[in-house]
Design a protein around this motif. Sequence first.
Motif: not given
Length: 341
Positions: A58-61, A87-103, A125-127
Amino acid sequence: MSLMTRPFPPPPLKIGDLVIDPPILQAPMAGFTNAAFRQMVREFGGAGLLATEMVNARGFVWLDENEAEHPDRLWGVADEPRPLAVQIWDNDPNTMAKVGKRLVEEYSVSVVDINFGCPVRQVTEKAHSGSYLLREPDRMFRIIDQLVKACAPTPVTAKIRLGCSRESVNCNEVARVVEEAGAAALTVHGRTAQDMFRGNADWERISEIKSHLRNIPLIGNGDLDSAEKVVAAFQNYNVDGVMIARACLGRPWLFAQAAAALRGDPIPPDPTLDDQRQCMLHHYELVRDRFGEEKGTVLMRKYACCYAQGKRGARHFRTHVARVATAGEFYQVVQEHFPTQ
């Protein structure tokens, strides 16, 4: 310990079409496994696959949308040798896919790894990410599935823990979900999120997971702090690869020792204390070249403590190095207080 009949030395590890030889991986560790550390590991050799620190998707986006510099955790990624995992982390599939594609498209990474194992409260707990997602296998499936499609043909892998707590160990179920979603490999840390880093990693539990996977390799992680333990992991447990984490932070030569042991060669001795001191100073130069004297010196404090760990006088050295703020102070403290025996 479940003694098993295993081929030895172990064959290379295959993650999709990527061949990892030797099947020894360097763990992604937040705050530590940056490009300077990875260069230190490469100079000694022995690691089949290196990894970045974990990157907040999410921070990358946000940085990208605001035309800011990409995260420091991607420092060096575009230019350094391959293979290399991010290695990337987040809980939103769309965000993760977007960043993975860029990587894959812009950084040409070898592997995109998903963090489902971080137990730190800020991530869980926070994210609602990292090991928090072990309680939501359906969401894990969606994240992996979308990321696999976005990154193809670059392999996507996942790193998990045994469960959120000792009362909710669900690694077998999660392993099946990871494979069914299309991941190319699974890494398991042999503790629960509740355990953090306390107690011993449960390699029996890791080994049992193999029977729940059909085709993808299983990588074991936890407490591998010597070449002998790496050999024992392959000989005694049903794993296809191993991942070394905290033990390598002040001992980047550990991978070379483990690789030699797997080949059946004599295990190289640890460098002399003088050589270890020079290694640490070389590491400092790499960090300082990137971040400048002020930030680089502060960042190097924690690495310096790792290099001294386990040595006589380490506590005394840590007390002094924890306060350095300039290159001159760092060199003086190392000269006067780094353990000599």
